[in-house]
Design a protein around this motif. Sequence first.
Motif: not given
Length: 224
Positions: A169-170, A194-202
């Motif tokens: 995402i941007i 970014a930290k939250l989405l990293k767990a979803l590989d996003v």
Amino acid sequence: MAITDWPIAERPREKLLKSGPHSLSDAELLAIFLRTGCVGKSAVDLARDLLKQFDGLRPLLEADKPTFCRAHGLGDAKYTQLQAVLEMARRHLAQSLGNRELFANAVEVKQYLLAKLRHCKREVLSVLFLDNQHRLIKYEELFQGTINTAHVYPREIIKAVLEHNASAIILAHNHPSGVAKPSRADRELTHDIAKLLKALDVRVLDHMVVGDLEVSSLAEMGWM
């Protein structure tokens, strides 16, 4: 004097066809949109009056419906035509982005975000959802706030990411003050999401801040 009585080379429509739209003044472009003038005034004369009344082309284009329709020579029909033209321009930009890798076309992304957000009177946080080739899947305005803040709920961003099956995402939001300078809060919010989405590989590729005339990129500033 009616425009039809002008020399052909000076008529806005003929001038556009011969030399391109970039060759026309703001008044000439607006005259083509208006099509006709009023009693005692050509379309160009009326366009000049409107530009003076609104203090330029941009305030005229961004005027709300009551303000726009109160102006002499305008009305509901012209307002709907104008909104249709502006929306077509935005969709043209969006479709161009949909066929390209956004992360490699920062200039076009900034132009698109300026068209979408710089006129907003309140803060709006938007998200551009991208596929695994970083092409645009969807643009959504997820949160609106006061003049100074937008209330952002990361879980809503996660929900939308899953709904669109996005790989990256941007983030983008506007500063109604017109100053496109990211704040410390903007930076902290970006890192939290970014930290939250990293767990979803996003991945969060960037966070862009839209001002009146420019867009700042946290990625370009080395803040990502």
